[in-house]
Design a protein around this motif. Structure first.
Motif, short mmCIF file in Angstrom:
data_model
loop_
_atom_site.label_atom_id
_atom_site.label_comp_id
_atom_site.label_asym_id
_atom_site.label_seq_id
_atom_site.Cartn_x
_atom_site.Cartn_y
_atom_site.Cartn_z
N THR A 110 21.06 6.28 9.55
CA THR A 110 19.88 7.14 9.70
C THR A 110 18.95 6.99 8.50
O THR A 110 17.95 7.68 8.41
CB THR A 110 20.29 8.62 9.81
OG1 THR A 110 21.05 8.96 8.64
CG2 THR A 110 21.15 8.88 11.03
N THR A 111 19.32 6.10 7.57
CA THR A 111 18.60 5.88 6.30
C THR A 111 18.45 7.16 5.50
O THR A 111 17.45 7.35 4.81
CB THR A 111 17.20 5.22 6.49
OG1 THR A 111 16.30 6.19 6.99
CG2 THR A 111 17.26 4.03 7.42
N THR A 112 19.45 8.03 5.62
CA THR A 112 19.44 9.23 4.80
C THR A 112 19.77 8.86 3.36
O THR A 112 19.07 9.24 2.43
CB THR A 112 20.45 10.25 5.34
OG1 THR A 112 20.13 10.51 6.71
CG2 THR A 112 20.42 11.55 4.55
N GLY A 113 20.88 8.11 3.20
CA GLY A 113 21.21 7.64 1.87
C GLY A 113 22.01 8.60 1.02
O GLY A 113 22.18 8.38 -0.18
N ALA A 114 22.52 9.67 1.64
CA ALA A 114 23.46 10.54 0.92
C ALA A 114 24.81 9.85 0.91
O ALA A 114 25.21 9.28 1.92
CB ALA A 114 23.56 11.89 1.61
N ALA A 219 13.87 0.14 4.20
CA ALA A 219 14.38 1.08 5.20
C ALA A 219 14.20 2.52 4.76
O ALA A 219 14.56 3.45 5.48
CB ALA A 219 15.86 0.80 5.46
N ILE A 220 13.64 2.75 3.57
CA ILE A 220 13.51 4.10 2.97
C ILE A 220 14.86 4.80 3.00
O ILE A 220 14.98 5.98 3.33
CB ILE A 220 12.40 4.93 3.67
CG1 ILE A 220 11.11 4.10 3.77
CG2 ILE A 220 12.14 6.23 2.95
CD1 ILE A 220 9.84 4.87 3.90
N GLY A 221 15.89 4.00 2.66
CA GLY A 221 17.25 4.50 2.77
C GLY A 221 17.76 5.15 1.50
O GLY A 221 18.29 6.25 1.51
N GLY A 222 17.63 4.42 0.38
CA GLY A 222 18.03 5.01 -0.88
C GLY A 222 19.43 4.68 -1.35
O GLY A 222 19.80 5.03 -2.47
N THR A 317 8.43 9.99 -0.22
CA THR A 317 8.60 9.05 0.89
C THR A 317 9.96 9.24 1.55
O THR A 317 10.26 8.58 2.54
CB THR A 317 8.52 7.58 0.42
OG1 THR A 317 9.53 7.37 -0.58
CG2 THR A 317 7.15 7.26 -0.18
N THR A 318 10.79 10.12 1.01
CA THR A 318 12.17 10.39 1.46
C THR A 318 13.10 9.22 1.23
O THR A 318 14.09 9.06 1.94
CB THR A 318 12.26 10.81 2.95
OG1 THR A 318 12.03 9.67 3.79
CG2 THR A 318 11.27 11.91 3.29
N THR A 319 12.82 8.37 0.22
CA THR A 319 13.74 7.27 -0.08
C THR A 319 15.00 7.80 -0.75
O THR A 319 16.12 7.56 -0.28
CB THR A 319 13.07 6.23 -1.00
OG1 THR A 319 11.79 5.90 -0.48
CG2 THR A 319 13.93 4.99 -1.10
N GLY A 320 14.83 8.47 -1.87
CA GLY A 320 15.99 9.04 -2.54
C GLY A 320 16.56 8.21 -3.67
O GLY A 320 17.63 8.53 -4.20
N ASN A 434 15.53 15.81 6.59
CA ASN A 434 14.40 14.96 6.21
C ASN A 434 14.84 13.52 5.94
O ASN A 434 14.03 12.71 5.51
CB ASN A 434 13.72 15.52 4.95
CG ASN A 434 13.16 16.91 5.18
OD1 ASN A 434 12.87 17.29 6.32
ND2 ASN A 434 13.02 17.69 4.12
N ASN A 435 16.13 13.23 6.15
CA ASN A 435 16.69 11.91 5.86
C ASN A 435 16.30 11.45 4.47
O ASN A 435 15.90 10.30 4.26
CB ASN A 435 16.25 10.89 6.93
CG ASN A 435 16.73 11.28 8.32
OD1 ASN A 435 15.94 11.50 9.22
ND2 ASN A 435 18.02 11.40 8.48
N LEU A 436 16.44 12.38 3.54
CA LEU A 436 16.05 12.15 2.15
C LEU A 436 17.19 11.57 1.34
O LEU A 436 17.06 10.54 0.69
CB LEU A 436 15.59 13.48 1.54
CG LEU A 436 15.39 13.54 0.03
CD1 LEU A 436 14.26 12.61 -0.38
CD2 LEU A 436 15.07 14.96 -0.42
N GLY A 437 18.35 12.27 1.35
CA GLY A 437 19.50 11.79 0.60
C GLY A 437 19.95 12.74 -0.49
O GLY A 437 20.83 13.56 -0.28
#
Ligand SMILES: [K+]
Ligand SMILES: [K+]
Lengths: 483, 483
Positions: A110-114, A219-222, A317-320, A434-437
């Motif tokens: 989900t490219t959240t990145g947590a 991917a703005i994943g983080g 940008t919600t990359t994280g 927000n798929n931020l991480g």
């Protein structure tokens, strides 16, 4: 929806997924990092299982209706999320519980990145590559979802971007058929990724890190290959590359497509969403940097701007990505940055959040309402550029805001009822939806310490955010399952 | 708007206000509590000042336009809030700073009920009475504002309740002219207050406390004459009286009017807002009581229900009375109760929050949007009872939600930037905007410890919430001040 078509789609999906395990297998072999057998066996097993599902129903054909569209989209993410957890679950050196492996896999896709992992720096390269690649593949899915599927399904006002209706990106004449659209966008995605990797390499990363991070940037994943994220490199050049490509990745890919095809960058500057997106990033950066300097968090202007700029762009940008521990900044800043992630990047990008276009429409409507109080009989439709927005689209955007706020509130309360404190609950639910991480409080470093039930709720929240809430919620209605 | 009419209105307002100081003067005289001279001098001074403003322009007449309506409403609250602070500021035994006196006065008038005072039990009776009376007078203003003025001004979709347009309370045929409406509603308000006072007295309060608390109950204010609030009496009977009248006060007064005139209680049960209001109160009570019992906060079912019921009704109606320190309950409950206060009571009542009717319309729209995804061509207008809600009203309600969420976020960030922690900032801004009163963290007992700038911001937030945001925001637009 017929179960045969479901089996066919899942079968195909599994076979394609197994092919994406070729790079990790190769890397495991090259680095001899001990994960070769695990990746190879997952690859073989998934391929075989997919083949077995697909073979009996391979000739089955069935037109997909709107209702099926929702189901396929949700199934796509759920199946990949679950299967994607397999390598993380069976790999000994990672030693994740099933819950953790699922959390990490969904967080990647989900490219959240947590992350629930620590000690990334000493992990097998193939596993690290696999996590980054999960984000990159997730990003590919999101681009198609955001530019082609959601507008078609009319989720949350995104019919605004339907190619066949008048709208701001009509001029880009995106091919209405999903496959053609997808191909065009993927070329851009691939091009951005390659350019980003080369730029990272030129800025000083080795090739492995350069590609790994270009995956999670575009991917703005983080996700990162280091516990300290981009901060590990302590290089201003690398941070500038990250900032530039996070910024690009948060723009509507239909704009990139249009700019690329016409070899003209004016399309950006004439797009209202892009203008607000850029303005917001600048505003947040200035505010954060100023506050960092005035509160003596960093002694110099240069450092205040360096960390303020990077974290602002990364979170807005919600990359994280992190080059500093923003959760330790004075009280106001972490919460501001979490709030900013609710706006998120542009629609049609890999970014999360509610999207700048919706924030723009909402703001215009609020201004319209205030003006309307003084002129109650005047009719003032919301306009974007020169075009009036249909009431139907506005209603859908409003519905989106309401369901976002309601859902956020309920999930935050559930997470708190499961024993999490308010600051952690607020930030982690925001970071998921927000798929931020990254979050604050107990999750400022990683999500390891949370209980299993909380991790499941948060996994659900990631998916909810990624599918723009409605796509998933509609499956929970009686009307959906009615014949 | 001509300055002469402004002076005339302010002059009248001040003279009327000075008359409301007669009861505190009498009480100061009876109890000989040392505040007689202060109250008498404020009364005389304000009367004289009002007279001086009014006399030169007393014959001036001018038709009020919509624009003037907003200005007069805001001026009404600001002038009374400032003048209302005078007795608190000059009275020696209270010894409040100017900021604190203003905060306390606005908190009273807006029926927020947040206090900066401690040691209430030992304060002069006249001061205690004055605070309670401020809430009661504020409540009178709110009733007229909510039932007559806001619908006329069309704030946040409240044109729904305009007597001349089709709507759920059309049948009650509320006289369109404000003065007649006001008179009818004030009789109900007065009747409720008297009944409530008698009930408190029968349940065991002395006459002074009975009237004091009936003032702040019917006004949904929450001020008490004791630091421990209703908990001071430790009487289940008194709590039941409070619950019953808080519940009544949170109902649309137009319904009370209709029920009273027709001597028929069916009007309640056929009102969609009332049904949801009652349902929400029951749901929250059950949830809170269950959680209190299961988490062993209270050892018995009886206590769990007693405290759960009281605090749920108190916070969901935005009254803010306490029979227990809910802020010390396990993490999830305080935040749940704060969130519930965002929904608040019914429109047309003295309650704060966004109002049940708006929550109902938003929920219906969300359900409509979800259903619309499966049937994209069907047109499904939001209905209330048998009547379709005009799109214009829905848009105004959406605008209200957006501006509520935006404003809350920005004020919370400002309060945090001024040095307040997240939990305190979240709860105190919610408690102000929803005109609730009690908060969590540093403000769980009272608002004394906050810095002056924070108190000013919070005072602004009370007024913003009380005036349903738009009424105040419209004054900050350039269009408002344009000739
Ligand atoms: K992310
Ligand atoms: K209150």
């Amino acid at each position: 929806m017929h179960s045969k078509i479901i089996l066919k789609v899942i079968g195909l999906l599994l076979m394609i997924f197994s092919l994406t395990l070729v790079p990790p297998v190769i890397i495991a072999a090259i680095y001899n990092d001990g994960a070769l057998i695990e990746f190879a066996s997952v690859m073989g097993g998934v391929l075989l299982f997919g083949l077995l599902l697909w073979l009996p129903v391979r000739d089955y054909k069935h037109d997909l209706k709107i209702r099926d569209g929702f189901f396929v989209v949700v199934m796509f993410w759920v199946v990949l999320g679950v299967v994607g957890a397999l390598p993380l679950y069976i790999e000994q050196e990672v030693s994740l519980s099933l819950t953790d492996a699922i959390f990490e896999s969904f967080s990647g896709l989900t490219t959240t990145g947590a992350t629930v992992l620590t000690g990334l720096d000493n992990m097998p390269q193939s596993i690290l590559w696999y996590r980054q690649q999960l984000q990159w593949l997730g990003g590919m899915g999101i681009i198609v979802l955001a530019v082609a599927v959601l507008p078609m399904l009319g989720v949350g006002g995104m019919q605004l971007y339907r190619a066949e209706t008048p709208g701001p990106v009509k001029d880009s004449k995106i091919a209405p058929r999903i496959s053609e659209t997808a191909k065009a966008l993927w070329y851009i995605y691939l091009g951005l990724t390659l350019t980003c990797a080369i730029a990272y390499w030129m800025a000083g990363m080795d090739w492995f890190d350069a590609f790994s991070h270009s995956f999670s940037t575009v991917a703005i994943g983080g996700f990162s290959t280091h516990d300290a994220s981009i901060g590990h490199f302590d290089s201003f050049e690398i941070e500038l590359v990250a900032i530039f490509f996070m910024f690009l990745a948060g723009i509507n890919f239909a704009l990139h497509f249009s700019a690329f095809r016409n070899l003209n960058t004016n399309v950006y500057l004439s797009d209202p969403e892009f203008k607000l997106y850029a303005t917001l990033l600048i505003l947040v950066t200035v505010l954060v940097s100023l506050f960092l300097y005035l509160h003596n968090v960093y002694p110099t202007w240069e450092e205040s701007i360096r960390y303020g700029l990077f974290q602002s762009v990364s979170l807005a940008t919600t990359t994280g990505f992190a080059n500093a521990d923003f959760s330790a900044w004075p009280g106001f800043l972490p919460v501001l940055l979490i709030f900013v992630s609710f706006i998120g990047g542009s629609a049609g990008s890999t970014a999360g959040g509610m999207k700048v276009i919706r924030f723009l429409l909402l703001s215009k409507q609020v201004i319209r309402e205030i003006q309307g109080l003084l002129h109650p009989n005047a009719i003032m439709p919301v306009k974007l550029g020169n075009k009036s927005i249909p009431e139907k689209v506005m209603m859908a955007v409003w519905g989106f805001l309401a369901v976002y706020v309601f859902t956020f509130t309920i999930i935050m309360l559930v997470v708190m009822a499961l024993g999490v404190d308010q600051v952690t609950a607020f930030s982690s639910v925001a970071a998921m939806m927000n798929n931020l991480g990254p979050g604050l409080g107990a999750v400022s470093a990683n999500y390891q310490s949370l209980s299993d039930p909380v991790k499941w709720v948060l996994t659900f929240a990631m998916l909810l955010g990624r599918l723009e809430i409605f796509t998933l919620l509609v499956l929970f209605t009686a009307a959906f399952w009615r014949k």
